[in-house]
Design a protein around this motif. Structure first.
Motif, short mmCIF file in Angstrom:
data_model
loop_
_atom_site.label_atom_id
_atom_site.label_comp_id
_atom_site.label_asym_id
_atom_site.label_seq_id
_atom_site.Cartn_x
_atom_site.Cartn_y
_atom_site.Cartn_z
N SER A 161 107.82 29.36 107.09
CA SER A 161 108.29 30.58 106.71
C SER A 161 109.28 31.32 107.49
O SER A 161 110.40 31.82 107.25
CB SER A 161 107.17 31.58 106.39
OG SER A 161 106.49 31.25 105.50
N HIS A 162 109.05 31.08 108.81
CA HIS A 162 109.84 31.67 110.04
C HIS A 162 111.45 30.99 109.85
O HIS A 162 112.25 31.37 109.72
CB HIS A 162 109.32 31.30 111.35
CG HIS A 162 110.19 31.50 112.35
ND1 HIS A 162 110.58 32.65 112.91
CD2 HIS A 162 110.89 30.59 113.31
CE1 HIS A 162 111.35 32.74 113.90
NE2 HIS A 162 111.67 31.37 114.16
N HIS A 163 111.20 29.76 109.56
CA HIS A 163 112.70 28.93 109.58
C HIS A 163 113.27 29.32 108.33
O HIS A 163 114.48 29.33 108.09
CB HIS A 163 112.54 27.59 110.10
CG HIS A 163 112.16 27.03 111.16
ND1 HIS A 163 113.15 27.37 112.28
CD2 HIS A 163 110.87 26.60 111.88
CE1 HIS A 163 112.38 26.81 113.58
NE2 HIS A 163 111.21 26.51 113.26
N ARG A 164 112.69 29.29 107.27
CA ARG A 164 113.16 29.63 105.98
C ARG A 164 113.94 30.98 106.17
O ARG A 164 115.13 31.15 105.48
CB ARG A 164 112.24 29.60 104.95
CG ARG A 164 112.85 29.87 103.32
CD ARG A 164 111.80 29.93 102.11
NE ARG A 164 111.05 28.88 102.01
CZ ARG A 164 111.49 28.26 100.89
NH1 ARG A 164 112.30 28.58 99.95
NH2 ARG A 164 110.74 27.19 100.75
N ARG A 165 113.30 31.92 106.70
CA ARG A 165 113.93 33.36 106.90
C ARG A 165 115.15 33.29 107.67
O ARG A 165 116.24 33.80 107.35
CB ARG A 165 112.96 34.22 107.41
CG ARG A 165 111.85 34.90 106.46
CD ARG A 165 111.24 36.00 107.09
NE ARG A 165 110.46 35.67 108.32
CZ ARG A 165 109.31 35.24 108.47
NH1 ARG A 165 108.61 35.07 107.46
NH2 ARG A 165 108.65 35.10 109.70
N ASN A 166 114.88 32.44 108.66
CA ASN A 166 116.41 32.28 109.68
C ASN A 166 117.31 31.58 108.80
O ASN A 166 118.49 31.92 108.97
CB ASN A 166 115.78 31.21 110.80
CG ASN A 166 115.19 32.12 111.83
OD1 ASN A 166 114.94 33.29 111.76
ND2 ASN A 166 114.44 31.32 112.69
N ILE A 167 117.07 30.71 107.99
CA ILE A 167 118.17 29.80 107.20
C ILE A 167 118.85 30.79 106.23
O ILE A 167 120.07 30.97 106.05
CB ILE A 167 117.47 28.62 106.31
CG1 ILE A 167 117.00 27.54 107.33
CG2 ILE A 167 118.68 28.26 105.36
CD1 ILE A 167 116.30 26.59 106.80
N TYR A 168 118.04 31.71 105.62
CA TYR A 168 118.65 32.59 104.61
C TYR A 168 119.50 33.62 105.64
O TYR A 168 120.42 33.98 105.07
CB TYR A 168 117.45 33.37 103.87
CG TYR A 168 116.78 32.64 102.64
CD1 TYR A 168 117.18 31.48 102.51
CD2 TYR A 168 115.78 33.25 102.12
CE1 TYR A 168 116.52 30.44 101.52
CE2 TYR A 168 114.91 32.48 101.15
CZ TYR A 168 115.44 31.10 100.82
OH TYR A 168 114.50 30.30 99.64
N ARG A 169 119.08 34.11 106.55
CA ARG A 169 119.66 35.02 107.33
C ARG A 169 121.03 34.47 107.92
O ARG A 169 122.10 35.19 107.96
CB ARG A 169 118.84 35.54 108.74
CG ARG A 169 119.33 36.41 109.53
CD ARG A 169 118.64 36.74 110.73
NE ARG A 169 118.35 35.59 111.44
CZ ARG A 169 118.83 34.75 112.36
NH1 ARG A 169 120.20 35.10 112.77
NH2 ARG A 169 118.33 33.74 112.89
#
Length: 201
Positions: A161-169
């Motif tokens: 979840s953390h890295h998915r959010r970072n990718i989207y950001r």
């Protein structure tokens, strides 16, 4: 022809199997394989998803994809091919290169050379993706949910979840649809060379 040549010229290979469906090859044969060669001639995301799963379960095997130029027109397909393939070969010169490649793999220790499509390599650099983000991105664009990804990569759901959010950001999007559109836009802007070569000793 490859079967005949390899059994006579590349004696370290004890068994060479041909199948028109990789799912028909036994798990035992897959686990012992040095190289898995796939003639990937037509766009098929389902096949790439299956290969992604097989690659996860057989990390010690080389995956060689015989491709056509059309295989790189889709951003998602492009990313998945680059994730799955240890080596890609254009079909026009596939037999000659493949024979040389498999003979090379028959030797003991080899330096690993990764060839990436330079458009995808450029996106990784431009968006400053971390190694973990670059590793997760193919699973995200293939439509896998966080829970599925945790099983593939043996990491926690919180980490995914953390890295998915970072990718989207980093791509300035809020969902997967936006990511697809942004990736297509990024690929369209970059019309550079064909491959980037990265060597690991």
């Amino acid at each position: 022809m490859l079967l005949e040549n390899l059994t006579t010229e590349a004696t370290p290979f004890k068994k060479v199997i041909y199948s028109d469906d990789i799912k028909r090859i036994s798990r035992a044969d897959l686990s012992r394989s040095k190289a898995i060669v796939v003639d990937y001639g037509q766009t098929n995301i389902k096949v790439l998803n299956e290969l992604l799963e097989i690659k996860k379960n057989h990390e010690n095997s080389y995956f060689i994809l015989i491709t056509r130029d059309a295989c790189y027109e889709s951003t998602i397909e492009n990313i998945l091919i680059n994730t799955i393939a240890s080596y890609t070969i254009d079909c026009k010169s596939s037999v000659r290169k493949l024979s040389a490649c498999l003979m090379h793999f028959a030797l003991e220790d080899q330096q690993v050379t990764i060839f990436k499509n330079i458009r995808w390599h450029h996106i990784e650099q431009q968006q400053r993706l971390t190694r973990m983000e670059a590793m997760l991105l193919p699973y995200i664009v293939s439509g896998k949910k966080n829970k599925e990804i945790t099983r593939y990569l043996d990491i926690t759901g919180k980490t995914v979840s953390h890295h998915r959010r970072n990718i989207y950001r980093k791509f300035s999007v809020t969902n997967l649809t936006g990511l697809y559109k942004k990736l297509d836009h990024c690929i369209g802007l970059w019309e550079g060379g064909i491959i980037a070569k990265i060597d690991y000793g």
